[in-house]
Scaffold this active site. Structure first.
Site, PDB file in Angstrom:
ATOM      1  N   GLU A 126      -0.826   6.107  13.470  1.00 13.34           N
ATOM      2  CA  GLU A 126      -0.320   7.270  12.846  1.00 13.34           C
ATOM      3  C   GLU A 126      -0.580   8.532  12.579  1.00 13.34           C
ATOM      4  O   GLU A 126       0.497   9.577  13.319  1.00 13.34           O
ATOM      5  CB  GLU A 126      -1.272   6.491  11.110  1.00 13.34           C
ATOM      6  CG  GLU A 126      -0.625   8.325  10.549  1.00 13.34           C
ATOM      7  CD  GLU A 126      -2.101   7.876   8.875  1.00 13.34           C
ATOM      8  OE1 GLU A 126      -3.111   7.240   8.453  1.00 13.34           O
ATOM      9  OE2 GLU A 126      -1.222   8.775   8.141  1.00 13.34           O
ATOM     10  N   PHE A 129       2.249  -3.517   3.624  1.00 11.34           N
ATOM     11  CA  PHE A 129       2.314  -4.733   4.899  1.00 11.34           C
ATOM     12  C   PHE A 129       3.141  -4.990   4.522  1.00 11.34           C
ATOM     13  O   PHE A 129       4.682  -4.551   3.486  1.00 11.34           O
ATOM     14  CB  PHE A 129       1.613  -5.560   3.768  1.00 11.34           C
ATOM     15  CG  PHE A 129      -0.257  -6.137   4.350  1.00 11.34           C
ATOM     16  CD1 PHE A 129      -0.976  -4.760   5.719  1.00 11.34           C
ATOM     17  CD2 PHE A 129      -0.274  -6.605   3.714  1.00 11.34           C
ATOM     18  CE1 PHE A 129      -1.327  -4.703   5.573  1.00 11.34           C
ATOM     19  CE2 PHE A 129      -1.723  -7.274   4.318  1.00 11.34           C
ATOM     20  CZ  PHE A 129      -2.385  -6.132   5.782  1.00 11.34           C
ATOM     21  N   HIS A 147      -2.550   8.069   6.291  1.00  4.73           N
ATOM     22  CA  HIS A 147      -3.163   6.542   4.929  1.00  4.73           C
ATOM     23  C   HIS A 147      -4.188   6.258   5.167  1.00  4.73           C
ATOM     24  O   HIS A 147      -4.250   5.950   4.718  1.00  4.73           O
ATOM     25  CB  HIS A 147      -1.984   5.536   5.405  1.00  4.73           C
ATOM     26  CG  HIS A 147      -2.239   4.595   5.214  1.00  4.73           C
ATOM     27  ND1 HIS A 147      -1.451   4.122   4.238  1.00  4.73           N
ATOM     28  CD2 HIS A 147      -2.246   2.966   5.878  1.00  4.73           C
ATOM     29  CE1 HIS A 147      -2.243   2.927   3.251  1.00  4.73           C
ATOM     30  NE2 HIS A 147      -1.672   2.485   4.311  1.00  4.73           N
ATOM     31  N   HIS A 181     -10.068   2.023  -0.602  1.00 10.60           N
ATOM     32  CA  HIS A 181      -8.332   2.223   0.078  1.00 10.60           C
ATOM     33  C   HIS A 181      -7.768   1.233  -1.510  1.00 10.60           C
ATOM     34  O   HIS A 181      -8.086  -0.290  -1.630  1.00 10.60           O
ATOM     35  CB  HIS A 181      -7.901   0.582   1.364  1.00 10.60           C
ATOM     36  CG  HIS A 181      -6.669   1.047   1.683  1.00 10.60           C
ATOM     37  ND1 HIS A 181      -5.689   1.407   0.395  1.00 10.60           N
ATOM     38  CD2 HIS A 181      -6.194   0.129   2.349  1.00 10.60           C
ATOM     39  CE1 HIS A 181      -4.278   1.035   0.693  1.00 10.60           C
ATOM     40  NE2 HIS A 181      -4.183   0.869   2.139  1.00 10.60           N
ATOM     41  N   LYS A 184      -9.856   7.968   1.827  1.00 10.93           N
ATOM     42  CA  LYS A 184      -9.764   6.634   2.228  1.00 10.93           C
ATOM     43  C   LYS A 184     -11.480   6.556   2.572  1.00 10.93           C
ATOM     44  O   LYS A 184     -11.994   5.476   2.259  1.00 10.93           O
ATOM     45  CB  LYS A 184      -9.604   5.378   2.823  1.00 10.93           C
ATOM     46  CG  LYS A 184      -8.302   4.878   1.715  1.00 10.93           C
ATOM     47  CD  LYS A 184      -6.654   4.101   2.057  1.00 10.93           C
ATOM     48  CE  LYS A 184      -5.424   4.378   1.817  1.00 10.93           C
ATOM     49  NZ  LYS A 184      -4.718   5.351   2.502  1.00 10.93           N
ATOM     50  N   CYS A 222       1.241  -1.508   0.061  1.00 11.79           N
ATOM     51  CA  CYS A 222       0.169  -0.024  -0.176  1.00 11.79           C
ATOM     52  C   CYS A 222       1.064   1.323  -0.046  1.00 11.79           C
ATOM     53  O   CYS A 222       0.405   2.084  -0.312  1.00 11.79           O
ATOM     54  CB  CYS A 222      -0.481   0.168   1.376  1.00 11.79           C
ATOM     55  SG  CYS A 222      -1.410  -1.709   1.360  1.00 11.79           S
TER      56      CYS A 222
END
Lengths: 463, 77
Positions: free
Chosen positions: A364, A449, A354, A390, A385, A213
């Site tokens: 975050e 990830f 994010h 996403h 998002k 991502c």
């Protein structure tokens, strides 16, 4: 380290590693030290954004997507692409297909039908966004020199997942002789970059990022560096993804990453920082920008959207799918980008988080609070998002574009469904409504990830 | 035109995205109809599928034109 060596590099495209510029010794840790010395170097080639392209769950096209984003529309709905009856999650943010009117995505506008058949959807989306970006930039090489100075770096997090799944079934049921010769070149991640280069004759660096991502942000940051280092004058950069397939949803469901409890109203499912969030909503599409060396853009009278001034990268070294509790990796990526930009973190006006609508949102938020410190009360941060879902490998690219448009129009897009914040903060999270304000410096975060983090900082170029 | 020729022509038009008039007896898939080597592999697979036959690799290499394809398939079916 002798950074005066950069003067030779700034004199023109050489591709020679400046003496003393690399590598960093382990004791220096991250790019901090490097970035501080680098910042403000008058010989550094500047990189600006001169073209934008996008296929998103809101619409095909940058402006069509942007207006829906500012209006607070959601791209989420029941999955229509296939029968999702066996899955824990039956909703996603699908790209709206149609005849091309009203912002719908018409594949025929971007690839001949016989060519569409040979590629996975992520390549189709990437080609479409690239075509939009190239046309928007007005850049078309006139001679061989122009062609070899123009490169492509469009990545994907997963690539041709649906093609691989379909072909595996075909192989199992019908045997190897039924496997298409277009299976491999239609599923490989770097084939957007390859296809774009073939279509336009771009013969410069041809590369593709794969960092889950973070892909889109890494692609833009790395491509900008290729321009800074003189490997190219123009780079077509971004990310694309098409993970809305039974195997894709099943895989992310198994990771417990997706929202599952909002089948009654999917538009409420993506709700970053909200107490009732229960996972992210899958999206699809592509974002592509045209990056260009500043003088090159000026010389041809290009429209300049903004300048890429900072880029930072880091790894968590923690877990395959989860960030560490304090997300110091994210903080290091952001700090490296700030150092590279040569600004104070407090100068950041807007942060595109994010913010996936998972537990990691508040982690975050904490990292951003530590970054901006006392300036928290002046920062607006939203997660788009909440509207687009996403887009995995395309997320960082479309979100960088949203940051650029936020600077252009002096408005921060909203965070939808943020009804009950899960954490107290002085940062304005733009709950449920756009925020009109002065925006000169923007930060876009992307985390993937594997514990891979990227932060991009861009600035408005006042002319 | 035979039934086989019609069916072969339909496959060629679909896969190569060419106009039907261009698919003549001596039309070469690569030289005249814009195919590349991967397209020809896919064409042969489509012929196998449509006619329920197997076209070995060495035979496939001899199928260069529309006429070659019709002739091979007529003899094999």
């Amino acid at each position: 380290m002798g950074f005066t060596a950069f003067s030779i590099f700034g004199d023109g495209p050489g591709g020679v590693m400046p003496p003393g510029a690399a590598p960093l010794s382990p004791s220096q840790g991250a790019v901090y030290h490097f970035g501080k010395e680098m910042s403000g170097d008058k010989h550094m080639r500047r990189v600006v954004v001169t073209g934008l392209g996008m296929v998103s769950p809101l619409a095909s096209g940058v402006e069509a997507t942007w207006s829906k984003l500012l209006a607070g529309e959601s791209g989420a709905g029941p999955i229509t692409r296939f029968d999702a009856g066996r899955l824990a999650t039956g909703y996603a943010c699908e790209v709206p297909r149609g005849d091309g009117s009203n912002g719908t995505f018409n594949p025929d506008d971007f690839m001949e039908p016989k060519e569409q058949r040979k590629v996975d959807d992520f390549i189709l989306y990437g080609m479409a966004a690239a075509q939009q970006a190239v046309e928007d930039s007005g850049w078309m090489p006139k001679d061989e020199e122009d062609r070899v100075r123009t490169g492509v770096m469009i990545g994907s997090g997963i690539g041709g997942l649906q093609s691989i799944a379909d072909t595996a079934v075909l192989l199992h049921e019908r045997g190897p002789r039924r496997v298409s010769p277009f299976f491999i070149p239609g599923a490989l991640i770097n084939l957007i970059s390859g296809q774009v280069s073939i279509r336009y004759g771009f013969k410069g660096p041809n590369h593709a990022v794969v960092t889950a991502c973070s892909t889109g942000a890494h692609a833009i940051g790395d491509a900008a560096r290729l321009i800074q280092w003189g490997d190219a004058d123009v780079m077509i950069a971004g990310g694309a993804e098409s993970p809305i397939s039974e195997i894709g949803i099943a895989g992310f469901n198994a990771c417990k990453a997706l929202s599952t409890g909002r089948g009654d109203d999917p538009t409420k499912a993506s709700r970053p920082w909200d107490k009732d969030r229960d996972g992210f909503v899958m999206g699809e599409g592509a974002g592509v920008v045209v990056l260009e060396e500043y003088e090159h853009a000026l010389a041809r009278g290009a429209k300049i959207y903004g300048e890429v001034i900072g880029y930072g990268l880091s790894g968590d070294a923690h877990h395959i799918t989860a960030p560490p509790p304090n997300h110091e990796g994210a903080e290091r990526a952001m700090k490296a980008a700030v150092a590279r930009a040569g600004i104070d973190a407090g100068e950041i006006d807007y942060v595109n988080a994010h913010g996936t609508s998972t537990m990691a949102d508040t982690i975050e938020l904490g990292a951003v609070e530590r970054l901006v410190g006392d300036a928290a009360g002046k920062v607006t941060m939203s997660s788009t998002k909440s509207s687009t879902g996403h887009l995995l490998g395309a997320a960082g690219a479309i979100e960088a574009i949203f940051c650029i448009l936020a600077m252009r129009d002096q408005v921060a897009p909203p965070t939808l469904n943020l009804d009950n914040p899960d954490a107290e903060t002085k940062i304005d999270l733009a709950p449920n409504a756009k925020v009109e304000r002065e925006i000169d410096v923007v930060l876009s975060n992307s985390f993937g990830f594997g514990g891979t983090n990227a932060a991009l900082i861009m600035r408005r170029v006042k002319t | 035109m035979s039934d086989i020729a019609d069916r072969v022509k339909k496959i060629v038009v679909e896969h190569l995205g060419v106009e039907e008039e261009k698919v003549t007896e001596n039309a070469s898939f690569i030289d005249d109809l814009g195919a590349d080597s991967l397209d020809t592999v896919e064409l042969v697979m489509a012929f196998e599928e449509e006619f329920g036959i197997e076209i070995p690799d060495d035979a496939a290499e001899t199928i260069q034109t529309f006429g070659d394809a019709v002739k091979f398939i007529s003899e094999a079916s």
